[in-house]
Scaffold this motif. Structure first.
Motif, PDB file in Angstrom:
ATOM      1  N   PHE A  29       0.677  -1.509  -0.205  1.00 44.20           N
ATOM      2  CA  PHE A  29       1.632  -0.438   0.160  1.00 44.20           C
ATOM      3  C   PHE A  29       2.376  -1.185   0.627  1.00 44.20           C
ATOM      4  O   PHE A  29       3.520  -1.227   0.193  1.00 44.20           O
ATOM      5  CB  PHE A  29       0.522   0.423   0.126  1.00 44.20           C
ATOM      6  N   ARG A  30       2.276  -1.523   1.990  1.00 48.11           N
ATOM      7  CA  ARG A  30       3.315  -1.732   2.752  1.00 48.11           C
ATOM      8  C   ARG A  30       4.540  -3.017   2.347  1.00 48.11           C
ATOM      9  O   ARG A  30       5.385  -2.649   2.070  1.00 48.11           O
ATOM     10  CB  ARG A  30       2.790  -1.906   4.025  1.00 48.11           C
ATOM     11  N   ARG A  31       4.264  -4.055   2.279  1.00 51.32           N
ATOM     12  CA  ARG A  31       4.593  -5.241   1.535  1.00 51.32           C
ATOM     13  C   ARG A  31       5.134  -4.836   0.135  1.00 51.32           C
ATOM     14  O   ARG A  31       6.634  -5.710   0.465  1.00 51.32           O
ATOM     15  CB  ARG A  31       3.505  -6.380   0.964  1.00 51.32           C
ATOM     16  N   VAL A  32       4.832  -4.539  -0.907  1.00 52.64           N
ATOM     17  CA  VAL A  32       5.550  -3.374  -1.757  1.00 52.64           C
ATOM     18  C   VAL A  32       6.164  -2.677  -2.074  1.00 52.64           C
ATOM     19  O   VAL A  32       7.703  -2.884  -2.197  1.00 52.64           O
ATOM     20  CB  VAL A  32       4.132  -3.219  -2.773  1.00 52.64           C
ATOM     21  N   ARG A  33       5.779  -1.649  -0.920  1.00 54.27           N
ATOM     22  CA  ARG A  33       7.115  -0.978  -0.615  1.00 54.27           C
ATOM     23  C   ARG A  33       8.167  -1.972  -0.393  1.00 54.27           C
ATOM     24  O   ARG A  33       9.377  -1.144  -0.440  1.00 54.27           O
ATOM     25  CB  ARG A  33       6.632   0.340   0.107  1.00 54.27           C
TER      26      ARG A  33
END
Length: 982
Positions: free
Chosen positions: A206-210
Motif C-alpha cells: 500500500f505504501r509503495r503504491v500510495r
C-alpha cells in the motif's frame, strides 16, 4: 493465428492490419473504405482498394494452405466479413467464457465461475494484436487489454471468496508491478497477503503504491483502498477468509416465529411445447441478477406483434424463477386487446391484488390513490413477482408498479410503452417470429415428431405459411393433430392459397384474424388508411416515400404514420438500405389482413388510384435513375405512361447514387412489374423494364431481366401493343446474348427488328441492329456485323443517342481488332471515348466501356504503359459503381497489360483477383478468359500450374459454346511451348 496446434504466420503489415480489423468485427461486414483508411492512415494511394483486394486474396491463400477452406473471409458488399460460424476467434470465446463466469458468480456457483475465468484467461498468449499498426487497431488493443485486466480482477475476487488467497498472491504481485495504479488489483493483493499472514507486506504494498499515486498523479488512493488499509491495521474480522456457511438455526426455544403471511401464487399454467426464446429469456434473467445497479424494483417489458408468444414467454420465465420470489407471484390480465371487454383499470386490479395479499375485502380502500399507497406499503418488505399481461397503455399500469423493495414486474404489450422505464435495460425484450427450426420444432411438439419425419420440406413450408408465428403455428398444428387423416401436405395446400389462408387460421377459439382485428381497431384513422393501402402491394419491403405516394401525402407525414404502425407491431423495420433510407416490411399474415381491410373499406377506384400513383412514382424515379446513370435518355425507349411529378429535393435525396437506388428497390420493382402486368398496365411495365436495364447489366441480374421482360412481353401481347412487344423482344435478345444462347438470340432480335420497322421506331431499330451485330461477330460473320453497326451508328446520330453511338464505335473497334487492324481500333476507340465523355458526369459507365475497348487496342499494339493507364481508369470507374462484371473485365485487361510490361508477379496477382470476382458473379465467359490468361501467364513465366488453368478455361468455353475462345483454348492446351496468340 493458429491452425490446430500450429502457429500460422501472416505476412506483411497490411495483411496483418486487415486481418486484425476483420477479427475485431466478427460476423460483421468491414467496408473496404474502412480498411483503406486504417491501412494507409487516412492517406491512401490511388490503388488502395486494389491492394486491399490483393491482401485479402493472399490471406485466403494462407487459410486455404492450412486447410481452412475458402469461407474464412467472405466478400459481402461493401467489403469483407470474417466467418465466425465455422472458425473460432479467441476474443469472442474469451467474452463468452467471461459472461458465463459472471452469471455463475451472480448465481453463487463460485467454483464453476472460477473454472470459466481460468479458461478465459488461458486464451491470452500475449498482448492483443501485437505488431499491428494503425490507430483504430491500437485503440482496440487497449480496450481488449482493459477487458482482460477487468476479467482478471473479477476472477481474483472469486478466488478470494473461495479462500484461495495463498494461490493468487504471487500472480497478483506480478500484475500490480505491471499496473501499479489499478486500485482494485492492489486491494486484492493486500487482502490476499493479509489472509496469508503477511500483514507487513500488505502494508508495504500500500505504501509503495500510495507514493506512486502522489508522485505521478498528485492524488491519494481512493476511499476503498484507504478503508482496506485501516481495516488491516485494526485486524478487522470482516477481512477474515470465508468459512463454510453455518446451517440455519432450527425453530424452537428462544426463536421468535414470524407472523404468517399470505403467499399468493396466481401464475397461469406453464406453456406446453414452449420452443426457443433462449436469448429473450436471458434478457429477462437480468431482472433477478445480483448486478442490476439498483436496489429498487425491477421492471421488464415484452413487446411483439399479436400471436408472437408474449404471454407464453412471460409465463415460462415466471415459472422458471418462481423460487426467487418467496413472498408470492401475482398475475393480472389487463385486457388491452379484448374484443369483448374494455381494458382492465388499475383500480380493479389493485382491489384484487390487495385481497390476494391478505387485506380483508371490507378494508380495501375505495379510492385509487389510497389503494395504490396501501399496495406499495405491503410490497415494500416483500420479494414478489407481478405479471401484467396484455397491457394497452402506460396509464393502465403506472399505479401497479411497486415503489421500493425487491419486487419484480413483467409487462407484456403490443405497444412500446415509451413512458415505461425498464431496469435493467436488457429486460426490454422485443419478440420476433421463431426461426425456421424452432417453428418446425413447435409443430412437432404438438403434432408429434413422427408425423413430420417423413416430410421435412412440407413441415418447413407449413412453418413459413404460418409466418413462423407461434399463434398461427399452434392453430395449424392443432388442426393437424385433431385430424389424423390429414397429411402435412394437405394442410400446406389449404394454406397456400392466400385468399383462404386467414380463414384456415381463424377457426375455433384461437383466431389469427380476430387477434389482428383487435389491434387494427385501435389505430388512428390515418394510420389505418396507410396500413390497408400497403396491403394492396406485394413488394417484400418499402421505404417511406412509397407510403407517401400511396396516400398522396408528404414523406415526413408518411414517416409519422409508419412509426405508428411499427409501434403497434403492424410493420417491422428491415434496416437502412444502400441509399441510406429506412425500409419496412409486413409479415405475410399482416399483409393479407391489410389487403382484406382494403377490399372491405376502400372502393375499387380508390384502390386503383393508390396503386397507380405508386407505380407511376416508381417509373418516374427509374427513368430519372437511368438518365443520371447514362448522362441522358440514352440506349432506351420510353412509353406513353404519364410520370408522377416529384419534388426535386426528394428525387435528389433518393437518387444520390442511382444504381444503389435500383439495388435497394430491385425486388420491389419486380413485384410492381408483376402486379402492373396483372392489372393490364402494359405500357407502364415495359417502360419500367427498359429503365431497369442498367441495373440488370451492371450487377449481372440476368434472370431478373429475363423474368421482367417476359412478364412485360406477355402483357404487351395481350393488349396488342406492338411497340412494347418490339422493345421487350430486344431486351430478351440482349438477355440471350449475355447467356451465349446464340440461336435464340437471333430469333428474338429478328422478330424485334421486324416489329420496330413495322411501327416506324427508328431508335429501337438501331438498338436491335447493334445487338444483332454483336451476335454476328460471335458467329464469326465480321462483315455483316460491321454493316449493321454502320447503319445503327447513322440512326443513333439521327436520334441523338450519343451513348449508344459510342457503344457502337466500341464494337466497331473490336471488329477491327478481330481483323488484325489495331491502329483502326485505336481510332474508333478514341472517338468512342470522346462521345462518352460528351454525355457529361452521368456517362461514366459509357466512358468505362469505351476506355476499356481503347485499352484493348493499345494492348494489341504492344503499348503496355498506355494500356495500363487506360485499364486503371476503368477499374476506378467500375469500382465506384460496384460494377463487378465491369471490374472483372478491367482487371483481366490490367493483368494482361502488366504481364506485357514485364511485371509478372503483379500481373498474376491482378488476374487472381479478377478470377475471384468472376467466379462469384456467374459470368462464365470472362471466367474462362481469366483462366486462360492465368494459364498463359504462368507458362510464359516458366511456372508450374498452367495446365490446370488452361483446362479449366477450355471446359468453360466448351460448356457455353464460345467458338473463337474454344479454338484459342484448345490451341493453348496443345502448345505447351508458348502462348496461343490473341
Amino acid at each position: 493465428m493458429t491452425a490446430g496446434d500450429r502457429s500460422v504466420q501472416v505476412g506483411g503489415a497490411r495483411q496483418r492490419a486487415i486481418l486484425a480489423l476483420l477479427i475485431l468485427s466478427p460476423g460483421r461486414v468491414v467496408p473496404v473504405d474502412t480498411l483503406v483508411d486504417v491501412v494507409w492512415n487516412g492517406k491512401p494511394p490511388a490503388t488502395a482498394r486494389t491492394q486491399v483486394a490483393i491482401c485479402v486474396a493472399a490471406l485466403r491463400k494462407t487459410f486455404k494452405a492450412e486447410g481452412a477452406g475458402d469461407d474464412v473471409i467472405v466478400t459481402v458488399h461493401p467489403g469483407y466479413l470474417l466467418n465466425t460460424k465455422e472458425h473460432d476467434v479467441d476474443w469472442v470465446d474469451f467474452a463468452t467464457l467471461v459472461g458465463e463466469a459472471e452469471q455463475d458468480a451472480r448465481d453463487g456457483r463460485l467454483a464453476e465461475a472460477a473454472q470459466s475465468y481460468a479458461r478465459a484467461l488461458a486464451l491470452w498468449r500475449g498482448p492483443a494484436l501485437s505488431g499491428v499498426m494503425g490507430r483504430p487497431v491500437e485503440d482496440e488493443a487497449g480496450r481488449l487489454e482493459e477487458y482482460r485486466l477487468n476479467a482478471f480482477d473479477d476472477s481474483t475476487a472469486v478466488q478470494l471468496a473461495l479462500g484461495h488467497h495463498h494461490e493468487v498472491a504471487p500472480e497478483l504481485a506480478a500484475v500490480v508491478r505491471e499496473h501499479p495504479l489499478r486500485e482494485r488489483t492492489l486491494g486484492h493483493l493486500m487482502l490476499a497477503l493479509y489472509r496469508s499472514g503477511r500483514r507487513a507486506e500488505a502494508m508495504e504494498a500500500f505504501r509503495r503504491v500510495r507514493k506512486q499515486f502522489i508522485d505521478e498523479l498528485g492524488l491519494e488512493p481512493g476511499p476503498d483502498l484507504q478503508n482496506l488499509h485501516d481495516a488491516i491495521l485494526q485486524d478487522d474480522p470482516s477481512l477474515d477468509a470465508p468459512k463454510s456457511a453455518a446451517p440455519a438455526p432450527a425453530a424452537g426455544a428462544g426463536s421468535t416465529a414470524a407472523e404468517p403471511r399470505v403467499v399468493p401464487s396466481e401464475l397461469p399454467p406453464d406453456i406446453p411445447g414452449f420452443i426457443g426464446r433462449a436469448g429473450e429469456l436471458r434478457g429477462l434473467d437480468t431482472l433477478v441478477s445480483e448486478d442490476g445497479g439498483t436496489s429498487g424494483p425491477r421492471v421488464g417489458l415484452i413487446t411483439g406483434v399479436a400471436g408472437v408468444g408474449k404471454t407464453g414467454l412471460a409465463v415460462r420465465w415466471a415459472h422458471r424463477v418462481h423460487d426467487r420470489f418467496p413472498d408470492g407471484r401475482l398475475y393480472a390480465e389487463m385486457r388491452g386487446y379484448d374484443g369483448h371487454h374494455t381494458p382492465t383499470e388499475a383500480g380493479d386490479v389493485l382491489s384484487r391484488f390487495l385481497r390476494s395479499l391478505g387485506v380483508p375485502s371490507d378494508q380495501v380502500p375505495p379510492g385509487l390513490e389510497e389503494r395504490t399507497a396501501l399496495y406499495r406499503s405491503l410490497l415494500a418488505g416483500r420479494r414478489m413477482l407481478i405479471v401484467l399481461d396484455n397491457v394497452r397503455s402506460y396509464t393502465q399500469v403506472k399505479d401497479l408498479l411497486p415503489g421500493v423493495g425487491e419486487c419484480c414486474v413483467v409487462i407484456t404489450s403490443r405497444e412500446q410503452l415509451e413512458e415505461l422505464v425498464t431496469w435493467p435495460p436488457q429486460a426490454r425484450v422485443h419478440l420476433g417470429v421463431l426461426s425456421e427450426k424452432q417453428a418446425v420444432d413447435l409443430l412437432g411438439a404438438i403434432v408429434g415428431e413422427s408425423r413430420l419425419a417423413g416430410t421435412p420440406s412440407e413441415a418447413v413450408a407449413l412453418a413459413q405459411l404460418c409466418d413462423r408465428l407461434p399463434l398461427a403455428l399452434r392453430i395449424a398444428a392443432a388442426r393437424l393433430a385433431s385430424k389424423p387423416h390429414w397429411t402435412v401436405r394437405h394442410m400446406v395446400d389449404r394454406l397456400r392459397c392466400e385468399r383462404n389462408r386467414l380463414d384456415e387460421l381463424s377457426q375455433g377459439e384461437s383466431q389469427v384474424r380476430a387477434s389482428l382485428e383487435l389491434s387494427y381497431r385501435y389505430l388512428c384513422p390515418n394510420a389505418a388508411h396507410l396500413y390497408r393501402s400497403l396491403g394492396l402491394l406485394t413488394a417484400p419491403d418499402f421505404a417511406a416515400w412509397a407510403a407517401a405516394a400511396l396516400l398522396d401525402i408528404e414523406v415526413r407525414a408518411a414517416e409519422g404514420l409508419i412509426e405508428q404502425l411499427v409501434d403497434a407491431q403492424f410493420l417491422e423495420v428491415v434496416g437502412i438500405d444502400a441509399t441510406g433510407h429506412m425500409r419496412y416490411r409486413f409479415q405475410n399474415l399482416l399483409r393479407l389482413y391489410a389487403g382484406e381491410c382494403a377490399e372491405r373499406e376502400e372502393s375499387e377506384e380508390q384502390r386503383w388510384s393508390a396503386r397507380d400513383r405508386l407505380f407511376r412514382t416508381y417509373l418516374t424515379l427509374a427513368e430519372e435513375a437511368h438518365r443520371r446513370e447514362y448522362g441522358g435518355d440514352y440506349s432506351v425507349l420510353h412509353g406513353s405512361t404519364v410520370r408522377r411529378p416529384l419534388a426535386p429535393a426528394l428525387t435528389d435525396a433518393l437518387l444520390v447514387a442511382p444504381l444503389e437506388w435500383f439495388e435497394a428497390e430491385r425486388l420491389s420493382l419486380r413485384t410492381v412489374i408483376d402486379q402492373g402486368a396483372e392489372l393490364g398496365m402494359d405500357e407502364l411495365v415495359w417502360d419500367l423494364t427498359v429503365s431497369m436495364a442498367v441495373l440488370f447489366e451492371t450487377r449481372n441480374y440476368i434472370e431478373d431481366w429475363r423474368l421482367c421482360a417476359e412478364r412485360a412481353l406477355a402483357a404487351t401481347r395481350a393488349s396488342g401493343n406492338l411497340r412494347g412487344q418490339a422493345t421487350m423482344l430486344t431486351d430478351l435478345g440482349a438477355v440471350e446474348l449475355r447467356l451465349r444462347n446464340l440461336p435464340l438470340t437471333a430469333v428474338r432480335l429478328e422478330e424485334a427488328l421486324a416489329l420496330h420497322i413495322e411501327v416506324g421506331e427508328r431508335h429501337g431499330e438501331a438498338l436491335t441492329l447493334r445487338n444483332l451485330a454483336i451476335h454476328d461477330r460471335m458467329q464469326g460473320d465480321l462483315d455483316t456485323a460491321m454493316r449493321r453497326l454502320e447503319v445503327a451508328r447513322e440512326i443513333f446520330q439521327e436520334v441523338g443517342d450519343r451513348s449508344s453511338e459510342a457503344h457502337t464505335m466500341n464494337n466497331m473497334a473490336q471488329i477491327e481488332l478481330d481483323l488484325g487492324r489495331p491502329e483502326a481500333a485505336v481510332r474508333h476507340g478514341l472517338e468512342a471515348v470522346r462521345l462518352s465523355e460528351s454525355t457529361g458526369r452521368g456517362g461514366a459507365r459509357g466512358v468505362a466501356q469505351s476506355t476499356h475497348r481503347l485499352a484493348r487496342a493499345y494492348l494489341a499494339l504492344g503499348r503496355a504503359e498506355q494500356a495500363q493507364e487506360a485499364f486503371l481508369r476503368v477499374v476506378h470507374i467500375v469500382k465506384e459503381k460496384s460494377d463487378m462484371v465491369g471490374l472483372s473485365h478491367a482487371l483481366l485487361g490490367l493483368g494482361e497489360a502488366r504481364l506485357l510490361a514485364g511485371a509478372g508477379q503483379q500481373a498474376l496477382d491482378t488476374l487472381t483477383d479478377a478470377l475471384d470476382i468472376a467466379s462469384r458473379i456467374s459470368s462464365p465467359l470472362v471466367e474462362g478468359q481469366i483462366n486462360l490468361a492465368i494459364g498463359e501467364a504462368l507458362r510464359s513465366l516458366g511456372r508450374s500450374g498452367a495446365e490446370e488453368y488452361l483446362s479449366a478455361a477450355q471446359a468453360i468455353f466448351d460448356r457455353i459454346g464460345a467458338r473463337p475462345w474454344q479454338e484459342r483454348a484448345a490451341l493453348a492446351v496443345r502448345s505447351p511451348g508458348g502462348r496461343a496468340g490473341s
